[in-house]
Write a protein that holds these residues in place. Structure first.
Motif, PDB file in Angstrom:
ATOM      1  N   ASP A  39      13.127  -8.820  26.148  1.00 15.26           N
ATOM      2  CA  ASP A  39      12.820 -10.250  26.307  1.00 15.26           C
ATOM      3  C   ASP A  39      11.431 -10.447  26.909  1.00 15.26           C
ATOM      4  O   ASP A  39      10.799 -11.484  26.689  1.00 15.26           O
ATOM      5  N   ALA A  40      10.966  -9.453  27.675  1.00 17.40           N
ATOM      6  CA  ALA A  40       9.625  -9.569  28.263  1.00 17.40           C
ATOM      7  C   ALA A  40       8.560  -9.595  27.169  1.00 17.40           C
ATOM      8  O   ALA A  40       7.539 -10.290  27.288  1.00 17.40           O
ATOM      9  N   THR A  41       8.803  -8.853  26.093  1.00 17.99           N
ATOM     10  CA  THR A  41       7.839  -8.867  24.987  1.00 17.99           C
ATOM     11  C   THR A  41       7.838 -10.230  24.289  1.00 17.99           C
ATOM     12  O   THR A  41       6.781 -10.762  23.942  1.00 17.99           O
ATOM     13  N   ALA A  42       9.043 -10.807  24.121  1.00 12.97           N
ATOM     14  CA  ALA A  42       9.108 -12.135  23.501  1.00 12.97           C
ATOM     15  C   ALA A  42       8.368 -13.151  24.375  1.00 12.97           C
ATOM     16  O   ALA A  42       7.600 -13.989  23.873  1.00 12.97           O
ATOM     17  N   ALA A  43       8.581 -13.084  25.693  1.00 10.43           N
ATOM     18  CA  ALA A  43       7.976 -14.078  26.586  1.00 10.43           C
ATOM     19  C   ALA A  43       6.468 -13.839  26.794  1.00 10.43           C
ATOM     20  O   ALA A  43       5.666 -14.765  26.648  1.00 10.43           O
ATOM     21  N   TYR A  44       6.083 -12.594  27.109  1.00  9.37           N
ATOM     22  CA  TYR A  44       4.673 -12.328  27.456  1.00  9.37           C
ATOM     23  C   TYR A  44       3.779 -12.204  26.229  1.00  9.37           C
ATOM     24  O   TYR A  44       2.713 -12.809  26.176  1.00  9.37           O
ATOM     25  N   GLN A  45       4.222 -11.363  25.250  1.00 12.36           N
ATOM     26  CA  GLN A  45       3.348 -11.183  24.082  1.00 12.36           C
ATOM     27  C   GLN A  45       3.556 -12.333  23.086  1.00 12.36           C
ATOM     28  O   GLN A  45       2.622 -12.734  22.408  1.00 12.36           O
ATOM     29  N   GLY A  46       4.794 -12.857  23.006  1.00 14.18           N
ATOM     30  CA  GLY A  46       5.038 -13.981  22.113  1.00 14.18           C
ATOM     31  C   GLY A  46       4.414 -15.252  22.670  1.00 14.18           C
ATOM     32  O   GLY A  46       3.327 -15.674  22.245  1.00 14.18           O
ATOM     33  N   ALA A  47       5.076 -15.854  23.665  1.00  9.31           N
ATOM     34  CA  ALA A  47       4.566 -17.123  24.204  1.00  9.31           C
ATOM     35  C   ALA A  47       3.246 -16.950  24.964  1.00  9.31           C
ATOM     36  O   ALA A  47       2.340 -17.772  24.857  1.00  9.31           O
ATOM     37  N   GLY A  48       3.137 -15.850  25.712  1.00 13.24           N
ATOM     38  CA  GLY A  48       1.932 -15.655  26.529  1.00 13.24           C
ATOM     39  C   GLY A  48       0.701 -15.414  25.680  1.00 13.24           C
ATOM     40  O   GLY A  48      -0.288 -16.128  25.755  1.00 13.24           O
ATOM     41  N   ARG A  49       0.777 -14.386  24.828  1.00 10.08           N
ATOM     42  CA  ARG A  49      -0.398 -14.010  24.034  1.00 10.08           C
ATOM     43  C   ARG A  49      -0.479 -14.739  22.692  1.00 10.08           C
ATOM     44  O   ARG A  49      -1.503 -14.685  22.014  1.00 10.08           O
ATOM     45  N   GLY A  50       0.653 -15.296  22.235  1.00 10.88           N
ATOM     46  CA  GLY A  50       0.606 -16.098  21.019  1.00 10.88           C
ATOM     47  C   GLY A  50       0.998 -15.387  19.731  1.00 10.88           C
ATOM     48  O   GLY A  50       0.742 -15.894  18.644  1.00 10.88           O
ATOM     49  N   LEU A  70       1.861  -0.896  22.582  1.00 11.27           N
ATOM     50  CA  LEU A  70       2.037   0.041  23.699  1.00 11.27           C
ATOM     51  C   LEU A  70       3.317  -0.278  24.482  1.00 11.27           C
ATOM     52  O   LEU A  70       4.048   0.631  24.886  1.00 11.27           O
ATOM     53  N   PHE A  71       3.612  -1.567  24.685  1.00 13.66           N
ATOM     54  CA  PHE A  71       4.888  -1.919  25.324  1.00 13.66           C
ATOM     55  C   PHE A  71       6.039  -1.433  24.441  1.00 13.66           C
ATOM     56  O   PHE A  71       7.068  -0.974  24.929  1.00 13.66           O
ATOM     57  N   ALA A  72       5.844  -1.538  23.109  1.00 10.05           N
ATOM     58  CA  ALA A  72       6.896  -1.096  22.184  1.00 10.05           C
ATOM     59  C   ALA A  72       7.069   0.423  22.247  1.00 10.05           C
ATOM     60  O   ALA A  72       8.198   0.933  22.215  1.00 10.05           O
ATOM     61  N   ALA A  73       5.961   1.152  22.354  1.00  5.91           N
ATOM     62  CA  ALA A  73       6.031   2.617  22.442  1.00  5.91           C
ATOM     63  C   ALA A  73       6.762   3.029  23.721  1.00  5.91           C
ATOM     64  O   ALA A  73       7.645   3.902  23.701  1.00  5.91           O
ATOM     65  N   ASP A  74       6.417   2.377  24.815  1.00  5.17           N
ATOM     66  CA  ASP A  74       7.094   2.636  26.090  1.00  5.17           C
ATOM     67  C   ASP A  74       8.597   2.413  25.929  1.00  5.17           C
ATOM     68  O   ASP A  74       9.424   3.212  26.378  1.00  5.17           O
ATOM     69  N   ARG A  75       8.954   1.323  25.242  1.00  2.83           N
ATOM     70  CA  ARG A  75      10.374   0.956  25.078  1.00  2.83           C
ATOM     71  C   ARG A  75      11.107   1.946  24.177  1.00  2.83           C
ATOM     72  O   ARG A  75      12.259   2.305  24.445  1.00  2.83           O
TER      73      ARG A  75
END
Ligand code: ADP
Ligand code: TYD
Length: 209
Positions: free
Chosen positions: A98-109, A68-73
């Motif tokens: 970068d928010a996706t890398a930080a939140y969905q990557g590091a945050g969500r794993g 969904l973040f990707a669709a928004d983007r």
């Protein structure tokens, strides 16, 4: 003529929106053609998406969130960012890939390769020319968002994440910034609003000159 694409990143409450508003006024006073925008929610579709998945009590699967973040983007890049850059504007966005890398990557794993693929797909490879990372200890940012919500601003799903989640997100941003020193500037966001504003102007002036 291609404009310039500048993004602001940081954990929630790091002062991005406050600084973005002030920077845009300063740049407009100096005669620059500026478009300010944000993710999620930079387009009408994005704002509807934002409501459906960020401002909901419903449990959202991590993969659904990522997409969904990707669709928004994708909508944002196609209909707002690219046309504005083609018109020579300075586009300043409160968050981007970068928010996706930080939140969905590091945050969500999510693993790095998945994140990279999703970002490439959504952005078509469009990268910011400059990214300011507003760095602030998690506890300080949390106290700022608490006072913001006491002032009546709506909380969203991400505002209820744990301290550890935000520590991972912050560490990830610092890692990305270290990996891409050409594009990133780390701004110490712990000073007063005016102190941070002075640093932001210094960075932007150096970049635009
Ligand atoms: P973000 O967009 O990064 O989530 P905001 O700009 O909304 O952050 O700031 C979060 C809260 O902290 C707001 O209530 C804002 O007025 C306040 N704030 C912003 N910058 C500072 C600062 N340098 N010092 C103290 N409070 C700040
Ligand atoms: P928002 O209220 O816009 O952020 P802020 O508190 O910084 O003003 O909420 C957006 C939330 O969505 C924020 O917690 C960060 C998160 N987010 C992601 O997890 N991934 C993303 O790709 C983007 C753009 C945002």
């Amino acid at each position: 003529m291609r404009g310039k694409f500048i993004t602001f990143e940081g954990i929630d409450g790091s002062g991005k929106s406050t600084q973005l508003r002030m920077l845009a006024s300063e740049l407009r006073l100096r005669g620059f053609d500026v478009l300010t925008t944000c993710e999620p929610g930079g387009t009408p579709l994005g704002r509807r998406l934002r409501e459906t998945f960020l401002e909901t009590e419903e449990t959202v699967a991590p993969l659904a969130e990522l997409l969904l973040f990707a669709a928004d983007r994708a909508q944002h890049v196609n209909f707002l960012i690219k046309p504005a850059l083609e018109n020579g504007k300075i586009v300043v966005s409160d968050r981007y890939a970068d928010a996706t890398a930080a939140y969905q990557g590091a945050g969500r794993g999510f693993d790095e390769e998945t994140i990279k693929q999703v970002i490439r797909l959504a952005t078509g490879g469009l990268k910011p020319d400059l990214t300011l990372f507003f760095d602030l200890p998690v506890a300080v940012a949390a106290s700022r968002t608490t006072s913001r919500s006491n002032d009546g601003e709506k909380k969203n799903r991400m505002d209820s994440e744990t301290f550890e989640f935000y520590e991972r997100v912050r560490a990830s941003y610092l890692k990305i910034a270290a990996e891409e020193p050409e594009r990133f500037r780390v701004v110490d966001a712990s000073g007063s609003i005016d102190e941070v504003k002075a640093k932001v102007l210094q960075v932007i002036k150096a970049f635009l000159d």
